[in-house]
Each structure stands twice: as C-alpha cells, then as structure tokens.
Design an enzyme around this catalytic site. Structure first.
Site, PDB file in Angstrom:
ATOM      1  N   LYS A 180     -63.036 -14.592   9.841  1.00  0.00           N
ATOM      2  CA  LYS A 180     -63.713 -14.711  11.189  1.00  0.00           C
ATOM      3  C   LYS A 180     -65.239 -14.648  11.156  1.00  0.00           C
ATOM      4  O   LYS A 180     -65.701 -15.056  11.756  1.00  0.00           O
ATOM      5  CB  LYS A 180     -62.998 -13.796  11.887  1.00  0.00           C
ATOM      6  CG  LYS A 180     -61.479 -14.152  12.213  1.00  0.00           C
ATOM      7  CD  LYS A 180     -60.935 -15.525  12.463  1.00  0.00           C
ATOM      8  CE  LYS A 180     -59.797 -15.661  12.501  1.00  0.00           C
ATOM      9  NZ  LYS A 180     -58.673 -14.996  11.743  1.00  0.00           N
TER      10      LYS A 180
ATOM     11  N   TYR B 153     -44.916 -14.117  13.963  1.00  0.00           N
ATOM     12  CA  TYR B 153     -46.122 -13.666  14.085  1.00  0.00           C
ATOM     13  C   TYR B 153     -46.311 -12.158  13.783  1.00  0.00           C
ATOM     14  O   TYR B 153     -45.722 -11.507  14.655  1.00  0.00           O
ATOM     15  CB  TYR B 153     -47.056 -14.179  15.087  1.00  0.00           C
ATOM     16  CG  TYR B 153     -48.841 -13.492  14.972  1.00  0.00           C
ATOM     17  CD1 TYR B 153     -49.466 -14.148  14.288  1.00  0.00           C
ATOM     18  CD2 TYR B 153     -48.872 -12.413  15.776  1.00  0.00           C
ATOM     19  CE1 TYR B 153     -50.655 -13.754  14.040  1.00  0.00           C
ATOM     20  CE2 TYR B 153     -50.007 -12.010  15.535  1.00  0.00           C
ATOM     21  CZ  TYR B 153     -50.905 -12.724  14.762  1.00  0.00           C
ATOM     22  OH  TYR B 153     -52.427 -12.013  14.734  1.00  0.00           O
TER      23      TYR B 153
ATOM     24  N   TYR C 163     -51.338 -11.711   7.652  1.00  0.00           N
ATOM     25  CA  TYR C 163     -51.925 -13.101   7.164  1.00  0.00           C
ATOM     26  C   TYR C 163     -51.684 -13.169   5.613  1.00  0.00           C
ATOM     27  O   TYR C 163     -51.023 -14.007   4.959  1.00  0.00           O
ATOM     28  CB  TYR C 163     -53.391 -13.409   7.393  1.00  0.00           C
ATOM     29  CG  TYR C 163     -53.515 -13.311   8.942  1.00  0.00           C
ATOM     30  CD1 TYR C 163     -53.259 -14.682   9.746  1.00  0.00           C
ATOM     31  CD2 TYR C 163     -54.122 -12.263   9.658  1.00  0.00           C
ATOM     32  CE1 TYR C 163     -53.245 -14.537  11.081  1.00  0.00           C
ATOM     33  CE2 TYR C 163     -54.109 -12.139  10.925  1.00  0.00           C
ATOM     34  CZ  TYR C 163     -53.784 -13.378  11.359  1.00  0.00           C
ATOM     35  OH  TYR C 163     -53.910 -13.602  13.186  1.00  0.00           O
TER      36      TYR C 163
HETATM   37  C1  PLP Z   1     -57.217 -15.095  11.695  1.00  0.00           C
HETATM   38  C2  PLP Z   1     -57.009 -14.853  10.332  1.00  0.00           C
HETATM   39  C3  PLP Z   1     -56.317 -15.866   9.405  1.00  0.00           C
HETATM   40  C4  PLP Z   1     -55.870 -17.199  10.138  1.00  0.00           C
HETATM   41  O1  PLP Z   1     -57.030 -17.903  10.302  1.00  0.00           O
HETATM   42  P1  PLP Z   1     -56.983 -19.260  11.211  1.00  0.00           P
HETATM   43  O2  PLP Z   1     -58.240 -19.892  11.003  1.00  0.00           O
HETATM   44  O3  PLP Z   1     -56.870 -18.634  12.578  1.00  0.00           O
HETATM   45  O4  PLP Z   1     -55.839 -20.060  10.779  1.00  0.00           O
HETATM   46  C5  PLP Z   1     -56.024 -15.898   8.119  1.00  0.00           C
HETATM   47  N1  PLP Z   1     -56.288 -14.373   7.557  1.00  0.00           N
HETATM   48  C6  PLP Z   1     -56.706 -13.210   8.376  1.00  0.00           C
HETATM   49  C7  PLP Z   1     -56.777 -12.097   7.735  1.00  0.00           C
HETATM   50  C8  PLP Z   1     -57.182 -13.531   9.796  1.00  0.00           C
HETATM   51  O5  PLP Z   1     -57.587 -12.682  10.413  1.00  0.00           O
END
Ligand code: PLP
Length: 348
Positions: free
Chosen positions: A55, A273, A299
């Site tokens: 991010k 999720y 993630y």
């Molecule tokens: C938000 C996030 C993702 C997903 O990325 P997107 O761009 O929203 O698809 C992957 N890994 C981490 C650690 C995240 O915080």
C-alpha cells in the site's frame, strides 16, 4: 529500438515519495527447493513507511493527488486488520495531515487481539480517528459512508480527501505497481535472472493489474499469476480485467491487456477473506522455518499457498524461475496470534 516505457504515462499523475525504493530482490533457496522451483522474492514488505507493504506504493499516488488538491484530512475504509488504512494513516501523518479510518466488519472475529493488536494498535498510535462500519462486503456503501463523513468535515472547514475502495473510482493506486513492474524487471535483467512466472496477491486487484500493465507496457510477456484473497476466481477475473483495462488507458496504452493475460487462482481462497486455512498456516510455517521469512495470514501466506497449488497442478512448471511478490501485511500477525497457534512451536 528502445522499448516503449510506461513511465511517461505514469509521470502525468501527481505522486509523493513515501517508500524506501527500490525494494530488494532476494533468492529463497531452501523454500524454493521445498516447493520445487527457483524461488525469488520481491521484498515489498520492505517499502519502509510504518512497517511497509504494497500500500505504500499505491498511496504515493493517492496522497500525491490529495496533496495536489490541497487536502488536510485523509479518509479511508478497510477491514479491522487492514494494512491499507495503517499505511494511509502513517502517510497522512508524514505529510502533516489528519486521518479518519472506517473499519468494516469483514471477518466476524470477536477475538480481542484481532480487534486491538496488530494494525489496530498502529492506527491508534498514529492517532487516527476510528469509525466503525457494520457491513464488510459492500464497497459502494462503505465509500458512501466515507463521503458522508467527508461532507460533515467540510462543513467544519476541513479539506478532506477520500481514498475510495469501490470499483467506480479510478484505480490510481495501481500506478505504483506499473512502476514496480519496471523496477523488478530492471533488477532481474541487471542480475541475469530470466523469470518464468510471477505470483502476487489479487485483492482490490490494483497490485495484480498494475504489475500486469507494467509488464506488458514494456513488452514483457512473463505470466502473472494472481492468487485470490478477497473473492472467488470468476468474480476476481472480471475485476482484474477491468482494472487492467482502466490502468492501461490511464497511461495512454488502451488495448494493451488481452483476456488471456489475466490469470487468477482461488484454490486456497476458502473459507474466505481474512480466514486462515490449513494450506495458509502450512505455507507461513514453511517460509518462516526454511527461510526466516515472515508471511501474513490474510495475504502473503495465502499467496504462498497458492503458489504451492499452482506448482502442484502444473500451471507453474516444476523447476521454473518464479518471482513471489511479498506485499507485506506482517503487522497483522499480532492480530491473528490465537488463530496461528497450530503452527507455532510450544510456548515456554
Ligand atoms: C492489500 C494487500 C494485498 C492486496 O493487494 P491489492 O492491490 O488490494 O490487490 C496484498 N498483500 C497485502 C499485505 C495487502 O495489505
């Protein structure tokens, strides 16, 4: 002939520097041997700002726009253990702005650590104003609630900037990953590493679509495998196609992405999720014990489990050279401590 570059198209958008870039590209020999591939890790968990993650690259563009608009307050929405809102809070503070965070009930977890540790602890340390939102699966409604909050802040004389989640807003954060694709290919080229496949998380799809557009805009045909972390493959595919199409158009390369470029896998997505499953715990444990590499349960643990599934199914060939995009998320580990117990060594 020089290859056409995505840089020119991206340069038209305001950007503020927040990350420690470029991030390292590192081999993972023990984990790779266990998985049966030549494994390399793009360490985007090391982007710096407030424990980093993907991010940071995305917010360089959102907060660049906020700054260009003269905003003094940032508003963002996300899951309780959202990394996006934590980094947005840090980015806003780094730029001298106020921050409001709306936390959505996506995971239905009453665990005290989930609600107070990890990213929530950091949000509060950063002094973010926290608001709660009872629904977790309605992005448009979450955005609308943020808009209402923004209007009320305006009436108090503030200049709010909303980081939208929903599909109806331009995917400007994806520009960060258009650039990241160029960064990693440059690192690979200069070290003589020819990549056969790339694996990343596919959630909002800004990372996945951004990498895809960045690769194709510089003529790279390497397959990009997106591992579903948010929704099932049929819905995610449509989302990635739309985001990639929009991003390509934003950098002046409309028509760049074709349907066959989009690859999504939801083999390890269930039960949904932010929920840990056996494959995710196993992948996190392997990365930690074989490589000293920390993955997160929402993630990157899911993406590593997805990579295992892709090798097992033959979609990624055994022995091939694979780049794993480590997108961060490690602060969530502390919020999930109780859920991770089965994969921890015994307490003292
Ligand atoms: C938000 C996030 C993702 C997903 O990325 P997107 O761009 O929203 O698809 C992957 N890994 C981490 C650690 C995240 O915080």
């Amino acid at each position: 002939m020089p290859r056409p570059s995505a840089l020119a198209g991206v340069d038209a958008f305001p950007r503020v520097r927040l990350g420690h870039l470029p991030t390292p590209l590192e081999p993972a020999p023990q984990l790779g041997a266990a998985l049966g591939v030549d494994l390399w890790i793009k360490r985007d968990d090391c982007t710096g700002l407030a424990f980093g993650g993907n991010k940071v690259r995305q917010l360089e563009f959102y907060l660049g726009e906020a700054q260009a608009q003269g905003a003094d307050t940032v508003l963002i929405t996300g899951a309780v253990q959202s990394n996006f809102v934590r980094v947005a809070a840090a980015g806003a503070r780094a730029l001298g702005m106020d921050i409001h965070i709306q936390l959505e009930e996506r995971v239905d977890d009453g665990d005290a650590l989930y609600r107070l540790s990890g990213n929530v602890l950091l949000d509060r340390l950063l002094g973010a104003r926290l608001h709660s939102f009872p629904v977790g699966e309605d992005e448009a409604a979450a955005d609308a609630a943020l808009e209402r909050l923004a209007r009320s802040l305006e009436r108090e004389g503030r200049r709010p900037y909303v980081v939208h989640l929903g599909i109806d807003h331009a995917p400007i954060g994806g520009l960060g990953y258009v650039l990241a694709a160029g960064e990693v290919m440059e690192q690979a080229r200069s070290r003589g590493i020819a990549l056969d496949a790339l694996v990343c998380a596919s959630g909002s799809a800004l990372t996945h679509a951004g990498i895809l557009v960045g690769m194709r805009s510089s003529g790279e045909t390497v397959p990009v495998h997106g591992i579903c972390v948010r929704r099932v493959a049929s819905r995610q595919r449509a989302r990635v196609e739309r985001r990639a199409t929009e991003l390509a158009a934003m950098i002046g390369r409309a028509g760049l992405i074709r349907d066959h470029d989009v690859d999504v896998c939801d083999a390890v997505h269930a039960p949904g999720y932010g929920k840990v499953n056996e494959a995710v715990g196993e992948a996190m444990s392997m990365a930690a014990r074989l490589e000293g590499l920390l993955l997160d349960p929402v993630y990157t643990g899911k993406v590593m489990a997805g990579l295992v599934a892709q090798v097992r199914s033959g979609r990624i060939e055994a022995g091939s050279r694979v780049l794993f995009v480590h997108s961060g998320g490690t602060p969530a580990l502390f919020g999930y401590a109780h859920r991770l117990e089965p994969w921890l060594s015994p307490a003292p």
